[in-house]
Design a protein around this motif. Sequence first.
Motif, short mmCIF file in Angstrom:
data_model
loop_
_atom_site.label_atom_id
_atom_site.label_comp_id
_atom_site.label_asym_id
_atom_site.label_seq_id
_atom_site.Cartn_x
_atom_site.Cartn_y
_atom_site.Cartn_z
N LEU A 60 0.85 -1.20 0.00
CA LEU A 60 0.00 0.00 0.00
C LEU A 60 0.89 1.25 0.00
O LEU A 60 0.89 2.03 0.95
CB LEU A 60 -0.96 0.02 1.21
N PRO A 61 1.66 1.43 -1.06
CA PRO A 61 2.49 2.64 -1.16
C PRO A 61 1.60 3.85 -1.47
O PRO A 61 0.46 3.69 -1.91
CB PRO A 61 3.41 2.34 -2.34
N GLU A 62 2.13 5.05 -1.24
CA GLU A 62 1.34 6.26 -1.52
C GLU A 62 0.88 6.32 -2.97
O GLU A 62 -0.15 6.92 -3.28
CB GLU A 62 2.16 7.51 -1.18
N ALA A 63 1.65 5.67 -3.85
CA ALA A 63 1.30 5.67 -5.28
C ALA A 63 -0.11 5.14 -5.54
O ALA A 63 -0.71 5.48 -6.57
CB ALA A 63 2.33 4.84 -6.06
N ASP A 82 0.09 7.30 -11.22
CA ASP A 82 1.39 6.87 -10.68
C ASP A 82 1.41 5.34 -10.63
O ASP A 82 0.64 4.73 -9.91
CB ASP A 82 1.56 7.47 -9.28
N ASN A 83 2.30 4.75 -11.43
CA ASN A 83 2.37 3.28 -11.43
C ASN A 83 3.70 2.79 -10.85
O ASN A 83 4.25 1.79 -11.31
CB ASN A 83 2.15 2.74 -12.84
N SER A 84 4.19 3.52 -9.84
CA SER A 84 5.51 3.19 -9.30
C SER A 84 5.41 2.18 -8.16
O SER A 84 4.32 1.70 -7.82
CB SER A 84 6.21 4.47 -8.82
#
Length: 217
Positions: free
Chosen positions: A169-172, A178-180
Amino acid sequence: MSKDREFEGYRRYVEELVALEDDALREARATSKREKLPPINVSASEGKLLQVLARSINAQRILEIGTLGGYSAIWLARALPPAGQLVTLEINPHHAEVARRNFVRAGLSDRIEVRVGPALDSLHRMSAERAPLFDLVFIDADKEAYVNYLEAALPLLRRGGLLLADNTLPEAVLNDSDNSRTKPYNAAAAANSSLTSIIIPVFRDRGLDGLMISVKI
Ligand code: SAH
Ligand code: MG
């Protein structure tokens, strides 16, 4: 009550009730800090979640990708029976060395094998060697390679086994364009017809992250 303090209250409640560290876990963190390893290990409550998941399937063989100082490996290896084995893959020789010392101190060095080198190489070698299948795989190394790890590790996992991925669950995920980080992994796991998956939010020392849990069907 502010959101931060409320969150901290929930986090502490869970940790103190079911995820207290013992000396070996505290020492593993302290040694890692002294040796200047980055403090990016799982939290105590996520460590306990990993351990409960490993126990729930009676795991005998566990594979970890990304050792750091061995903190998550200690939580996981404690779910193993005496004859069980955890193999953990680490590219940084210094991290591997610190981890090995932490495993000795935790009394787990007979159950844990650290393989130093790029994880993808180690995974391909294990496939070529027809290593016995694993009951649980925990992916927690360089985020950009998670999709490669998924492809290389899935053949090494038994049917009914658990594929776990940290930091999912990254901020992306809050930004559609944002597909990082681990977003490509999340999409790949979700779309894989041999997996059934969920992402569980987990407490970090600050804020939230996620553990993706997939069962190989
Ligand atoms: N699982 C650990 C944290 C791992 S941090 C814990 O929760 O305690 C990520 C680790 O992956 C770092 O130690 C880093 O050196 C390692 N790593 C990064 N790229 C790698 C690669 N290509 N192969 C193997 N390990 C890698
Ligand atoms: Mg992580």
